[in-house]
Design an enzyme around this catalytic site. Sequence first.
Site, PDB file in Angstrom:
ATOM      1  N   ARG A  92       0.522  -5.379   1.737  1.00  0.00           N
ATOM      2  CA  ARG A  92      -0.177  -5.086   2.987  1.00  0.00           C
ATOM      3  C   ARG A  92      -1.386  -6.005   3.141  1.00  0.00           C
ATOM      4  O   ARG A  92      -1.652  -6.532   4.222  1.00  0.00           O
ATOM      5  CB  ARG A  92      -0.649  -3.626   2.982  1.00  0.00           C
ATOM      6  CG  ARG A  92       0.468  -2.616   3.178  1.00  0.00           C
ATOM      7  CD  ARG A  92       0.001  -1.206   2.847  1.00  0.00           C
ATOM      8  NE  ARG A  92       0.993  -0.213   3.229  1.00  0.00           N
ATOM      9  CZ  ARG A  92       0.975   1.064   2.826  1.00  0.00           C
ATOM     10  NH1 ARG A  92      -0.002   1.502   2.028  1.00  0.00           N
ATOM     11  NH2 ARG A  92       1.906   1.908   3.232  1.00  0.00           N
ATOM     12  N   ALA A 133      15.948  10.524  -5.615  1.00  0.00           N
ATOM     13  CA  ALA A 133      16.931   9.599  -5.047  1.00  0.00           C
ATOM     14  C   ALA A 133      17.380   9.990  -3.644  1.00  0.00           C
ATOM     15  O   ALA A 133      17.795   9.143  -2.856  1.00  0.00           O
ATOM     16  CB  ALA A 133      18.144   9.512  -5.966  1.00  0.00           C
ATOM     17  N   HIS A 164      -4.324   3.854  -6.378  1.00  0.00           N
ATOM     18  CA  HIS A 164      -3.519   3.798  -5.148  1.00  0.00           C
ATOM     19  C   HIS A 164      -3.933   4.981  -4.275  1.00  0.00           C
ATOM     20  O   HIS A 164      -3.301   6.024  -4.264  1.00  0.00           O
ATOM     21  CB  HIS A 164      -2.034   3.848  -5.447  1.00  0.00           C
ATOM     22  CG  HIS A 164      -1.208   4.098  -4.212  1.00  0.00           C
ATOM     23  ND1 HIS A 164      -1.087   3.161  -3.222  1.00  0.00           N
ATOM     24  CD2 HIS A 164      -0.532   5.179  -3.793  1.00  0.00           C
ATOM     25  CE1 HIS A 164      -0.358   3.672  -2.240  1.00  0.00           C
ATOM     26  NE2 HIS A 164      -0.008   4.899  -2.558  1.00  0.00           N
ATOM     27  N   ASP A 212       0.252  -1.951  -1.516  1.00  0.00           N
ATOM     28  CA  ASP A 212      -1.103  -2.253  -1.053  1.00  0.00           C
ATOM     29  C   ASP A 212      -1.347  -3.765  -1.094  1.00  0.00           C
ATOM     30  O   ASP A 212      -1.934  -4.350  -0.185  1.00  0.00           O
ATOM     31  CB  ASP A 212      -2.128  -1.528  -1.935  1.00  0.00           C
ATOM     32  CG  ASP A 212      -1.798  -0.051  -2.055  1.00  0.00           C
ATOM     33  OD1 ASP A 212      -1.775   0.635  -1.025  1.00  0.00           O
ATOM     34  OD2 ASP A 212      -1.518   0.418  -3.182  1.00  0.00           O
TER      35      ASP A 212
HETATM   36  P1  NAX Z   1      10.606  12.354   0.194  1.00  0.00           P
HETATM   37  O1  NAX Z   1       9.984  13.685   0.297  1.00  0.00           O
HETATM   38  O2  NAX Z   1      11.444  11.809   1.290  1.00  0.00           O
HETATM   39  O3  NAX Z   1      11.509  12.302  -1.131  1.00  0.00           O
HETATM   40  C1  NAX Z   1      11.071  12.786  -2.354  1.00  0.00           C
HETATM   41  C2  NAX Z   1      12.298  13.259  -3.108  1.00  0.00           C
HETATM   42  O4  NAX Z   1      11.885  13.598  -4.424  1.00  0.00           O
HETATM   43  C3  NAX Z   1      12.952  14.496  -2.492  1.00  0.00           C
HETATM   44  O5  NAX Z   1      14.320  14.229  -2.270  1.00  0.00           O
HETATM   45  C4  NAX Z   1      12.746  15.552  -3.556  1.00  0.00           C
HETATM   46  O6  NAX Z   1      13.832  16.461  -3.631  1.00  0.00           O
HETATM   47  C5  NAX Z   1      12.648  14.707  -4.823  1.00  0.00           C
HETATM   48  N1  NAX Z   1      12.009  15.369  -5.950  1.00  0.00           N
HETATM   49  C6  NAX Z   1      10.993  16.258  -5.945  1.00  0.00           C
HETATM   50  N2  NAX Z   1      10.735  16.688  -7.186  1.00  0.00           N
HETATM   51  C7  NAX Z   1      11.601  16.058  -7.997  1.00  0.00           C
HETATM   52  C8  NAX Z   1      11.841  16.102  -9.392  1.00  0.00           C
HETATM   53  N3  NAX Z   1      11.141  16.902 -10.197  1.00  0.00           N
HETATM   54  N4  NAX Z   1      12.810  15.307  -9.901  1.00  0.00           N
HETATM   55  C9  NAX Z   1      13.545  14.534  -9.106  1.00  0.00           C
HETATM   56  N5  NAX Z   1      13.382  14.464  -7.766  1.00  0.00           N
HETATM   57  C10 NAX Z   1      12.415  15.219  -7.220  1.00  0.00           C
HETATM   58  O7  NAX Z   1       9.420  11.344  -0.167  1.00  0.00           O
HETATM   59  P2  NAX Z   1       9.373   9.754  -0.049  1.00  0.00           P
HETATM   60  O8  NAX Z   1       8.942   9.368   1.291  1.00  0.00           O
HETATM   61  O9  NAX Z   1      10.639   9.198  -0.588  1.00  0.00           O
HETATM   62  O10 NAX Z   1       8.156   9.432  -1.044  1.00  0.00           O
HETATM   63  C11 NAX Z   1       8.256   9.649  -2.421  1.00  0.00           C
HETATM   64  C12 NAX Z   1       6.900   9.518  -3.086  1.00  0.00           C
HETATM   65  O11 NAX Z   1       6.367   8.216  -2.941  1.00  0.00           O
HETATM   66  C13 NAX Z   1       5.835  10.446  -2.499  1.00  0.00           C
HETATM   67  O12 NAX Z   1       5.116  11.042  -3.572  1.00  0.00           O
HETATM   68  C14 NAX Z   1       4.926   9.504  -1.741  1.00  0.00           C
HETATM   69  O13 NAX Z   1       3.623  10.003  -1.628  1.00  0.00           O
HETATM   70  C15 NAX Z   1       4.995   8.279  -2.608  1.00  0.00           C
HETATM   71  N6  NAX Z   1       4.582   6.999  -2.010  1.00  0.00           N
HETATM   72  C16 NAX Z   1       3.938   6.115  -2.825  1.00  0.00           C
HETATM   73  C17 NAX Z   1       3.552   4.868  -2.393  1.00  0.00           C
HETATM   74  C18 NAX Z   1       2.876   3.914  -3.307  1.00  0.00           C
HETATM   75  O14 NAX Z   1       2.493   2.844  -2.822  1.00  0.00           O
HETATM   76  N7  NAX Z   1       2.661   4.170  -4.586  1.00  0.00           N
HETATM   77  C19 NAX Z   1       3.792   4.453  -0.984  1.00  0.00           C
HETATM   78  C20 NAX Z   1       4.855   5.236  -0.302  1.00  0.00           C
HETATM   79  C21 NAX Z   1       4.890   6.705  -0.619  1.00  0.00           C
HETATM   80  O15 NAX Z   1       3.927   7.362   0.172  1.00  0.00           O
END
Ligand code: NAX
Length: 328
Positions: free
Chosen positions: A162, A12, A187, A159
Site C-alpha cells: 500500500r 480456507a 500491523h 501495508d
Molecule cells: P473471513 O471471516 O472471511 O474468513 C475467516 C475464516 O476463518 C472463516 O471461514 C472462519 O470460519 C475461519 N476460522 C475461524 N476460526 C478458525 C480456526 N480456529 N481454524 C480455522 N479456520 C478458522 O475473514 P477474511 O476476510 O478472510 O480475513 C481473515 C483474517 O485476516 C482476519 O483476521 C482479518 O482481520 C485478517 N487480515 C489481515 C491483514 C494483514 O495485513 N495482516 C489484512 C487483511 C485482513 O484484514
Amino acid sequence: TRTPVNVTVTGAAGQIGYALLFRIASGHLLGPDVPVRLRLLEIPQAVKAAEGTAMELDDCAFPLLSGIDITDDAKTAFDGVNVALLVGARPRSKGMERGDLLEANGGIFKPQGEAINAGAADDVRVLVVGNPANTNALIAQRHAPDVPAERFTAMTRLDHNRALSQLAKKLGVSVTDIRKLTIWGNHSATQYPDLFHAEVNGRNAAQAVDDQAWLENDFIPTVAKRGAAIIEARGASSAASAANAAIDHVFTWVNGTAEGDWTSAAVVSDGSYGVPEGLISSFPVTAKDGRYEIVQGLEIDEFSRGRIDASVAELVEERDAVQGLGLI
Ligand code: NAX
C-alpha cells in the site's frame, strides 16, 4: 518430478482464503516448477464451504496441484506442513473488549502452534495473516518451542505494498522505481511506514517528496487506515490484496530480495532498533538462502524514533495482555 510442498491454509473458506488458494495452486506462492499439496483447515461449520472451494480448485485442473485435504483438526492440518498460512482468526464483534479478542484468538493460535510444533516438517515457515497478526504469531510461536523462532512471521507486506503505491502515485513514478521502503511495528493503525530510508530512482524518498505535512497528515494515515477505507468503499475488508501480499511474503522469503533492496515483514525481534527481544514486530528485512534477516545499522532520526516506539509500545501492551491471560 519434485515432491509436492505441503501448504496449509487456515480459514480456507473465508474471503482471503478464496483469493489465496487459486494463486497457490497455480504456482504463484513458490514458483512455476513447484507442485503443491493443499491442506485446508476450517472450523466444523465452514468445512462444507471449504469443500466447495476445493471443488472449484479441482475444476481448474491446475497442473501443479497434487491434492487437497480438508479438515477441522489442527493436528491433521499441520502434519508434515512446509508452509503454514494462518489466515483464520476470530474477528472483533460488537461490544467485544480487547482482552476478549486476544483471549478468543489465543484459543485458536495456541493449539495451532502446538500442532505445528508436533507435526510440522523441519523446514516449516509460518505466516500469520489473521488479526491481531503480530500477537497471534507470538502466541503460536511460544507454543512451538521446537521450531526455530525465526520461522514465525506476521504479515505487514500488504501495508508495505500500500505504501509503495501511495508513494508512486505522489511522485508520478512506477512502484518498481522505489526501493528500501519499510513498515515498522504493529500491523495496526500505529504502524509506521518509513520514507526516510526509502529511495526513488536512487534518490532519498523523503527528500524527493519534500513535504513533511503530506508525509505526516496524508501518507502515513492513508497507509495505516487503508483497511478501513477499503471496507467503507467495498463493503467488505481487503481480500485479494491481502492474499496477494501473503503470496509476496512467502515468495520473497523462499526466493530472496533483490540486491540493493529490502521488504517489510514482522519477525521475531533480536533487540534491533530498541525493539524488545522476542516481540514479533515489523522491520526492514532482506531474504537470502530462505531466511529473513533484519537490516542492520540504519540511522533512526527523532521523528522515526517516536513513531517506531509508539507502535512497539502497543505490541508490548498486547504481549503483556496475553501474558496476563496465561496465553503465553
Ligand atoms: P473471513 O471471516 O472471511 O474468513 C475467516 C475464516 O476463518 C472463516 O471461514 C472462519 O470460519 C475461519 N476460522 C475461524 N476460526 C478458525 C480456526 N480456529 N481454524 C480455522 N479456520 C478458522 O475473514 P477474511 O476476510 O478472510 O480475513 C481473515 C483474517 O485476516 C482476519 O483476521 C482479518 O482481520 C485478517 N487480515 C489481515 C491483514 C494483514 O495485513 N495482516 C489484512 C487483511 C485482513 O484484514
